[in-house]
Write a protein that holds these residues in place. Structure first.
Motif, PDB file in Angstrom:
ATOM      1  N   ALA A   1      24.136 -40.917 -97.336  1.00 31.95           N
ATOM      2  CA  ALA A   1      25.829 -41.282 -97.111  1.00 31.95           C
ATOM      3  C   ALA A   1      26.014 -42.743 -97.517  1.00 31.95           C
ATOM      4  O   ALA A   1      26.543 -43.432 -98.102  1.00 31.95           O
ATOM      5  N   ASN A   2      24.785 -43.690 -97.070  1.00 34.92           N
ATOM      6  CA  ASN A   2      25.171 -45.050 -96.995  1.00 34.92           C
ATOM      7  C   ASN A   2      24.845 -45.567 -98.740  1.00 34.92           C
ATOM      8  O   ASN A   2      25.311 -46.670 -98.938  1.00 34.92           O
ATOM      9  N   TYR A   3      24.071 -44.451 -99.431  1.00 36.26           N
ATOM     10  CA  TYR A   3      24.181 -45.046-100.648  1.00 36.26           C
ATOM     11  C   TYR A   3      25.432 -44.844-101.522  1.00 36.26           C
ATOM     12  O   TYR A   3      25.751 -45.423-102.760  1.00 36.26           O
TER      13      TYR A   3
ATOM     14  N   VAL B   1      15.669 -29.697 -87.951  1.00 36.43           N
ATOM     15  CA  VAL B   1      15.335 -30.289 -89.000  1.00 36.43           C
ATOM     16  C   VAL B   1      15.640 -31.607 -89.297  1.00 36.43           C
ATOM     17  O   VAL B   1      16.717 -32.016 -89.189  1.00 36.43           O
ATOM     18  N   MET B   2      14.379 -32.585 -89.384  1.00 37.31           N
ATOM     19  CA  MET B   2      14.582 -33.895 -89.621  1.00 37.31           C
ATOM     20  C   MET B   2      14.530 -34.540 -90.946  1.00 37.31           C
ATOM     21  O   MET B   2      14.695 -35.463 -91.379  1.00 37.31           O
ATOM     22  N   GLY B   3      13.762 -33.552 -91.897  1.00 36.69           N
ATOM     23  CA  GLY B   3      13.761 -34.045 -93.056  1.00 36.69           C
ATOM     24  C   GLY B   3      13.385 -32.875 -94.261  1.00 36.69           C
ATOM     25  O   GLY B   3      13.385 -31.718 -93.469  1.00 36.69           O
ATOM     26  N   LEU B   4      13.577 -33.468 -95.525  1.00 36.67           N
ATOM     27  CA  LEU B   4      13.307 -32.107 -96.421  1.00 36.67           C
ATOM     28  C   LEU B   4      12.609 -32.651 -97.718  1.00 36.67           C
ATOM     29  O   LEU B   4      12.764 -33.898 -98.028  1.00 36.67           O
ATOM     30  N   LEU B   5      12.156 -31.561 -98.255  1.00 40.70           N
ATOM     31  CA  LEU B   5      11.319 -31.945 -99.774  1.00 40.70           C
ATOM     32  C   LEU B   5      12.054 -30.852-100.732  1.00 40.70           C
ATOM     33  O   LEU B   5      12.098 -29.802-100.351  1.00 40.70           O
ATOM     34  N   VAL B   6      12.417 -31.349-101.921  1.00 36.34           N
ATOM     35  CA  VAL B   6      12.543 -30.237-103.024  1.00 36.34           C
ATOM     36  C   VAL B   6      11.425 -30.736-103.963  1.00 36.34           C
ATOM     37  O   VAL B   6      11.439 -31.732-104.535  1.00 36.34           O
ATOM     38  N   LEU B   7      10.602 -29.549-104.214  1.00 37.38           N
ATOM     39  CA  LEU B   7       9.268 -29.952-105.335  1.00 37.38           C
ATOM     40  C   LEU B   7       9.502 -29.027-106.551  1.00 37.38           C
ATOM     41  O   LEU B   7      10.012 -27.570-106.366  1.00 37.38           O
ATOM     42  N   THR B   8       9.169 -29.406-107.735  1.00 34.32           N
ATOM     43  CA  THR B   8       9.087 -28.618-108.697  1.00 34.32           C
ATOM     44  C   THR B   8       7.617 -28.658-109.596  1.00 34.32           C
ATOM     45  O   THR B   8       7.322 -29.759-109.716  1.00 34.32           O
TER      46      THR B   8
ATOM     47  N   PRO C   1      16.177 -19.348 -95.571  1.00 28.02           N
ATOM     48  CA  PRO C   1      17.548 -19.103 -95.909  1.00 28.02           C
ATOM     49  C   PRO C   1      18.446 -19.671 -94.700  1.00 28.02           C
ATOM     50  O   PRO C   1      19.576 -20.390 -95.019  1.00 28.02           O
ATOM     51  N   SER C   2      18.116 -19.580 -93.563  1.00 27.54           N
ATOM     52  CA  SER C   2      18.892 -19.955 -92.140  1.00 27.54           C
ATOM     53  C   SER C   2      18.981 -21.255 -92.150  1.00 27.54           C
ATOM     54  O   SER C   2      19.880 -21.855 -91.557  1.00 27.54           O
ATOM     55  N   ASP C   3      17.994 -21.982 -92.891  1.00 32.66           N
ATOM     56  CA  ASP C   3      18.141 -23.762 -92.761  1.00 32.66           C
ATOM     57  C   ASP C   3      18.923 -24.148 -93.974  1.00 32.66           C
ATOM     58  O   ASP C   3      19.358 -25.422 -93.504  1.00 32.66           O
ATOM     59  N   ALA C   4      19.535 -23.654 -94.855  1.00 34.48           N
ATOM     60  CA  ALA C   4      20.580 -24.123 -95.934  1.00 34.48           C
ATOM     61  C   ALA C   4      21.492 -25.034 -95.414  1.00 34.48           C
ATOM     62  O   ALA C   4      21.446 -26.122 -95.775  1.00 34.48           O
ATOM     63  N   GLU C   5      22.312 -24.631 -94.319  1.00 34.44           N
ATOM     64  CA  GLU C   5      23.427 -25.252 -94.027  1.00 34.44           C
ATOM     65  C   GLU C   5      22.713 -26.712 -93.227  1.00 34.44           C
ATOM     66  O   GLU C   5      23.342 -27.818 -93.620  1.00 34.44           O
ATOM     67  N   GLU C   6      21.953 -26.743 -92.378  1.00 35.88           N
ATOM     68  CA  GLU C   6      21.293 -27.819 -91.885  1.00 35.88           C
ATOM     69  C   GLU C   6      20.730 -28.786 -92.705  1.00 35.88           C
ATOM     70  O   GLU C   6      20.837 -29.931 -92.653  1.00 35.88           O
ATOM     71  N   LEU C   7      19.986 -28.176 -93.763  1.00 34.91           N
ATOM     72  CA  LEU C   7      19.327 -29.141 -94.961  1.00 34.91           C
ATOM     73  C   LEU C   7      20.535 -29.809 -95.483  1.00 34.91           C
ATOM     74  O   LEU C   7      20.315 -31.149 -95.736  1.00 34.91           O
ATOM     75  N   SER C   8      21.636 -29.112 -95.989  1.00 35.46           N
ATOM     76  CA  SER C   8      22.773 -29.853 -96.404  1.00 35.46           C
ATOM     77  C   SER C   8      23.354 -31.055 -95.551  1.00 35.46           C
ATOM     78  O   SER C   8      23.561 -32.199 -96.082  1.00 35.46           O
ATOM     79  N   THR C   9      23.284 -30.776 -94.268  1.00 35.46           N
ATOM     80  CA  THR C   9      23.932 -31.871 -93.387  1.00 35.46           C
ATOM     81  C   THR C   9      22.798 -33.110 -93.322  1.00 35.46           C
ATOM     82  O   THR C   9      23.179 -34.187 -93.557  1.00 35.46           O
ATOM     83  N   VAL C  10      21.449 -32.820 -93.209  1.00 33.58           N
ATOM     84  CA  VAL C  10      20.473 -33.694 -93.385  1.00 33.58           C
ATOM     85  C   VAL C  10      20.483 -34.535 -94.753  1.00 33.58           C
ATOM     86  O   VAL C  10      20.871 -35.814 -94.684  1.00 33.58           O
TER      87      VAL C  10
ATOM     88  N   LEU D   1       8.611 -34.670-107.378  1.00 35.95           N
ATOM     89  CA  LEU D   1       9.372 -34.642-106.177  1.00 35.95           C
ATOM     90  C   LEU D   1      10.679 -34.758-106.473  1.00 35.95           C
ATOM     91  O   LEU D   1      11.204 -35.966-106.722  1.00 35.95           O
ATOM     92  N   ASP D   2      11.500 -33.698-106.506  1.00 35.66           N
ATOM     93  CA  ASP D   2      13.080 -33.775-107.066  1.00 35.66           C
ATOM     94  C   ASP D   2      13.948 -34.532-105.874  1.00 35.66           C
ATOM     95  O   ASP D   2      14.772 -35.027-106.091  1.00 35.66           O
ATOM     96  N   SER D   3      13.520 -34.281-104.756  1.00 29.40           N
ATOM     97  CA  SER D   3      14.289 -34.573-103.429  1.00 29.40           C
ATOM     98  C   SER D   3      13.665 -34.892-102.427  1.00 29.40           C
ATOM     99  O   SER D   3      12.763 -34.175-101.995  1.00 29.40           O
ATOM    100  N   ILE D   4      13.807 -36.051-101.496  1.00 32.96           N
ATOM    101  CA  ILE D   4      13.284 -36.157-100.276  1.00 32.96           C
ATOM    102  C   ILE D   4      14.282 -37.199 -99.440  1.00 32.96           C
ATOM    103  O   ILE D   4      15.202 -37.821 -99.783  1.00 32.96           O
ATOM    104  N   ALA D   5      14.290 -36.363 -98.283  1.00 32.08           N
ATOM    105  CA  ALA D   5      15.507 -36.957 -97.183  1.00 32.08           C
ATOM    106  C   ALA D   5      14.981 -36.797 -95.857  1.00 32.08           C
ATOM    107  O   ALA D   5      14.214 -35.940 -95.409  1.00 32.08           O
ATOM    108  N   VAL D   6      15.521 -38.007 -95.109  1.00 31.84           N
ATOM    109  CA  VAL D   6      15.062 -37.778 -93.760  1.00 31.84           C
ATOM    110  C   VAL D   6      16.331 -38.145 -93.100  1.00 31.84           C
ATOM    111  O   VAL D   6      17.317 -39.116 -93.286  1.00 31.84           O
ATOM    112  N   SER D   7      16.588 -37.416 -92.041  1.00 36.99           N
ATOM    113  CA  SER D   7      17.894 -37.659 -91.163  1.00 36.99           C
ATOM    114  C   SER D   7      17.816 -39.119 -90.670  1.00 36.99           C
ATOM    115  O   SER D   7      16.767 -39.506 -90.130  1.00 36.99           O
ATOM    116  N   PRO D   8      19.038 -39.979 -90.520  1.00 34.60           N
ATOM    117  CA  PRO D   8      18.973 -41.199 -90.104  1.00 34.60           C
ATOM    118  C   PRO D   8      18.503 -41.213 -88.689  1.00 34.60           C
ATOM    119  O   PRO D   8      18.062 -42.179 -88.265  1.00 34.60           O
TER     120      PRO D   8
END
Length: 149
Positions: free
Chosen positions: A24-26, A59-66, A9-18, A74-81
Motif C-alpha cells: 500500500a505505501n508504494y 498469515v504474516m507473509g507470502l512468496l510466489v515462485l516460478t 485454497p482457504s488462504d487466498a483471501e488472507e494472502l490478498s489482504t497481506v 521469485l515473482d512476489s514476496i510480501a510481509v504484513s506491516p
C-alpha cells in the motif's frame, strides 16, 4: 519464529489482504499500484506456486515462485506491516534459496519496481546483484540475481 508452508485454497483471501497491506505505501510513492496488488491467488495456489509464512496461526507473509529450467524466479514476496522487523522477510528469502537448491537450481532471480528503493537496498544487502534496469510491461524494473554456492 514463522513456519513456511504451502498455501491452501482457504488462504487466498488472507494472502490478498497481506499483499495489499504490504504494498500500500508504494502506491503513494510510485504513483501506481504495484503489480502484486492485482494477484489472483487461487490459480497460483492450485499450481503450488504460493508459500505462506505463518506465525501464531496468522498469515504474516507470502512468496510466489516460478521454477524455470535454469533458475527459480521469485515473482512476489510480501510481509504484513504488522510483522515487519520480526525477521519474516529474511526467513522467506532463506526459504527461496532452500527451495531452489532442493530443485537442483543454483540461481534465484527477481525484479522490483525502480521506485521501490527500499526493496532495492534490501535485496542488495542479502547478496543479490543488480543485473539490469529496463522498462518491462510498461514499468521501470530493476532485475536481480543471486548465484547460490
Amino acid at each position: 519464529m514463522a513456519i513456511i508452508r504451502p498455501a491452501r485454497p482457504s488462504d487466498a483471501e488472507e494472502l490478498s489482504t497481506v499483499e495489499h497491506a504490504a504494498y500500500a505505501n508504494y502506491v503513494d510513492h510510485a504513483g501506481v499500484r504495484p503489480e502484486p496488488m492485482t494477484e489472483d491467488f487461487s490459480p497460483l495456489i492450485g499450481d503450488e506456486r504460493v508459500w505462506v509464512a505463518e506465525h501464531e496461526g496468522a498469515v504474516m507473509g507470502l512468496l510466489v515462485l516460478t521454477t524455470r529450467p535454469d533458475h527459480l524466479l521469485l515473482d512476489s514476496i510480501a510481509v504484513s506491516p504488522d510483522a515487519q522487523g520480526m525477521g519474516i522477510g529474511r526467513r522467506l528469502l532463506e526459504f527461496v534459496e532452500e527451495h531452489a537448491r532442493a530443485h537442483g537450481l543454483g540461481e534465484v532471480r527477481l525484479y522490483t519496481d525502480e521506485a521501490m528503493t527500499s526493496n532495492i537496498d534490501y535485496y542488495l544487502r542479502r547478496g543479490f546483484v543488480e543485473t539490469r534496469r529496463a522498462v518491462d510491461q510498461g514499468r521501470r524494473r530493476v532485475f536481480f540475481t543471486k548465484h547460490l554456492g
